[in-house]
Design an enzyme around this catalytic site. Sequence first.
Site, PDB file in Angstrom:
ATOM      1  N   ASP A 150       0.840  -1.198   0.000  1.00 55.07           N
ATOM      2  CA  ASP A 150       0.000   0.000   0.000  1.00 55.07           C
ATOM      3  C   ASP A 150       0.881   1.257   0.000  1.00 55.07           C
ATOM      4  O   ASP A 150       2.110   1.165   0.162  1.00 55.07           O
ATOM      5  CB  ASP A 150      -0.912  -0.045   1.240  1.00 55.07           C
ATOM      6  CG  ASP A 150      -2.255   0.624   0.989  1.00 55.07           C
ATOM      7  OD1 ASP A 150      -2.326   1.504   0.106  1.00 55.07           O
ATOM      8  OD2 ASP A 150      -3.226   0.288   1.679  1.00 55.07           O
ATOM      9  N   GLU A 202      -0.039  -0.113  -5.297  1.00 54.99           N
ATOM     10  CA  GLU A 202      -1.049   0.951  -5.396  1.00 54.99           C
ATOM     11  C   GLU A 202      -0.379   2.254  -5.843  1.00 54.99           C
ATOM     12  O   GLU A 202      -0.928   3.339  -5.665  1.00 54.99           O
ATOM     13  CB  GLU A 202      -1.793   1.133  -4.067  1.00 54.99           C
ATOM     14  CG  GLU A 202      -2.572  -0.076  -3.638  1.00 54.99           C
ATOM     15  CD  GLU A 202      -3.741   0.230  -2.701  1.00 54.99           C
ATOM     16  OE1 GLU A 202      -4.274   1.356  -2.732  1.00 54.99           O
ATOM     17  OE2 GLU A 202      -4.115  -0.679  -1.941  1.00 54.99           O
ATOM     18  N   TRP A 203       0.793   2.122  -6.403  1.00 55.70           N
ATOM     19  CA  TRP A 203       1.615   3.260  -6.808  1.00 55.70           C
ATOM     20  C   TRP A 203       0.854   4.278  -7.673  1.00 55.70           C
ATOM     21  O   TRP A 203       0.768   5.467  -7.306  1.00 55.70           O
ATOM     22  CB  TRP A 203       2.859   2.667  -7.466  1.00 55.70           C
ATOM     23  CG  TRP A 203       3.901   3.563  -8.008  1.00 55.70           C
ATOM     24  CD1 TRP A 203       4.006   4.916  -7.880  1.00 55.70           C
ATOM     25  CD2 TRP A 203       5.024   3.123  -8.782  1.00 55.70           C
ATOM     26  NE1 TRP A 203       5.132   5.359  -8.529  1.00 55.70           N
ATOM     27  CE2 TRP A 203       5.770   4.282  -9.088  1.00 55.70           C
ATOM     28  CE3 TRP A 203       5.492   1.892  -9.239  1.00 55.70           C
ATOM     29  CZ2 TRP A 203       6.942   4.226  -9.845  1.00 55.70           C
ATOM     30  CZ3 TRP A 203       6.655   1.832  -9.991  1.00 55.70           C
ATOM     31  CH2 TRP A 203       7.376   2.992 -10.284  1.00 55.70           C
ATOM     32  N   PRO A 204       0.236   3.856  -8.795  1.00 57.11           N
ATOM     33  CA  PRO A 204      -0.468   4.862  -9.614  1.00 57.11           C
ATOM     34  C   PRO A 204      -1.607   5.550  -8.870  1.00 57.11           C
ATOM     35  O   PRO A 204      -1.831   6.753  -9.056  1.00 57.11           O
ATOM     36  CB  PRO A 204      -1.026   4.064 -10.794  1.00 57.11           C
ATOM     37  CG  PRO A 204      -0.344   2.752 -10.766  1.00 57.11           C
ATOM     38  CD  PRO A 204       0.161   2.508  -9.391  1.00 57.11           C
ATOM     39  N   ASP A 262     -10.885   2.678  -3.319  1.00 61.59           N
ATOM     40  CA  ASP A 262     -11.247   1.357  -2.794  1.00 61.59           C
ATOM     41  C   ASP A 262     -12.678   0.985  -3.173  1.00 61.59           C
ATOM     42  O   ASP A 262     -13.596   1.794  -3.042  1.00 61.59           O
ATOM     43  CB  ASP A 262     -11.186   1.361  -1.255  1.00 61.59           C
ATOM     44  CG  ASP A 262      -9.772   1.557  -0.733  1.00 61.59           C
ATOM     45  OD1 ASP A 262      -8.835   1.703  -1.538  1.00 61.59           O
ATOM     46  OD2 ASP A 262      -9.619   1.560   0.503  1.00 61.59           O
TER      47      ASP A 262
HETATM   48  C1  GLA Z   1      -6.065   1.284   1.526  1.00 61.47           C
HETATM   49  C2  GLA Z   1      -6.167   0.280   0.398  1.00 61.47           C
HETATM   50  C3  GLA Z   1      -7.212  -0.762   0.713  1.00 61.47           C
HETATM   51  C4  GLA Z   1      -6.854  -1.463   2.034  1.00 61.47           C
HETATM   52  C5  GLA Z   1      -6.703  -0.425   3.126  1.00 61.47           C
HETATM   53  C6  GLA Z   1      -6.161  -1.043   4.401  1.00 61.47           C
HETATM   54  O1  GLA Z   1      -7.229   2.046   1.638  1.00 61.47           O
HETATM   55  O2  GLA Z   1      -6.466   0.934  -0.823  1.00 61.47           O
HETATM   56  O3  GLA Z   1      -7.316  -1.710  -0.331  1.00 61.47           O
HETATM   57  O4  GLA Z   1      -5.669  -2.187   1.852  1.00 61.47           O
HETATM   58  O5  GLA Z   1      -5.820   0.621   2.747  1.00 61.47           O
HETATM   59  O6  GLA Z   1      -5.957  -0.111   5.411  1.00 61.47           O
END
Ligand code: GLA
Length: 431
Positions: A161, A194-196, A222
């Site tokens: 993350d 989740e870099w981009p 999310d």
């Molecule tokens: C971010 C991520 C989610 C999840 C939460 C956990 O919001 O995008 O997919 O992993 O963190 O805290």
Amino acid sequence: MAAALVWAMAVLALALAEGAGALDNGLAQTPPMGWLHWERFLCTTDCASAPHACVSEQLFMQMADLLAAEGWRDAGYEYVCIDDCWMAPSRDGGDRLQPDPQRFPHGIHQLADYVHSKGLKLGIYGDVGNKTCAGYPGSYGHYDLDAQTFADWGVDLLKFDGCYHGTLDLLAEGYKNMSLALNKTGRSIVYSCEWPFYMLPVQKPNYTEVKQYCNHWRNFADVFDAWISIKSILDWTASHQDIIVDVAGPGGWNDPDMLVIGNFGLSWDQQVTQMALWAIMAAPLFMSNDLRQISPQAKRLLQNKEVIAINQDPLGKQGYRITKDNNFELWERPLTGRAYAVAVVNRQEIGGPQLFTFATSFLGNGLACNPACSIQQILPTSEDYGLHNWVSFLKVKVNPTGTVLLKAAVIEEFPEEKLAPNSKKPSLDTL
Ligand code: GLA
């Protein structure tokens, strides 16, 4: 000697050319599939009041049991993944990450062994910055140590993350360094980024670079258990398809986030839409639901072999939206053997089922049914639409917020009399 050097350089050049583009770890040749706890179980840490929903080794062992016993593993769902909130609040004496001792009393290594004994793989979660999104220890300054710890435990996937990452440079460096650190361990570990997503508000990501370091990557917010979430993901994807579709392929995929099918918030038709469109988008398929309590209907949808085959198509091309016509959207995905998956989405949220008519010449730039094709409906139910040619019109009926998913397989030789009635040889009028 000189000849050997030239040979070695040629081999290296070939390897670089072949590896160009995708993270060269040999993994995720098709979109990874599995189960991930976040959307359904969030950061539930109080096992006394929520013994069946807290993030604990018991939860992952139960999911592993069910994945193996109830056809999920055999359908392709392979990775059992832990998300945030598995850690103890601080690192151990050797600076290593450690699981919460109450909730994971046997440690991650034993959990990995258990998961492996079921023919499955284990995923874990970390963060590029100082803290995870829920406030547990982040990996900043510890990339090598954490990668080695995960490898020593027998972990097979890392979701990394981007909370608390600091500057955009630190974000990029961190994602790259963790990729290299995982590689150095020598263990095959799928790298989910989740870099981009963390870059996009500030700067357009360089997707070619992202793909060199990550096996899949989140671009957008999310997912949550509601139609508004699914449609916002589809809208984002369609409006950015010019920059994200071509980069996807074996080894690297755009990740529109978890499947929430089998939970509370989506109607049946909306669940069909999520499944169909995640197949069209060549999305990693990570379910976040409770496999202990899932309806037979949701289970059949998630285990539908034809849809999974489209998602896993070895050509590895991501689909895209071809057109938006009032409340209808037409999406397609090129498949192996010049076949196409086609999704017709009814975005109208009022009224009943609506008819949508479209020309087969819309599909595959006019090539999908040229000279003819056989068309099967895959969702919501399986149906044979018969043979059609390049001047056919298809009429499909789609429920509000639902999707009809079709597969068109090109046919080179076809007997004229077998064509469906609306597909006869074209007259001058139809041409
Ligand atoms: C971010 C991520 C989610 C999840 C939460 C956990 O919001 O995008 O997919 O992993 O963190 O805290």
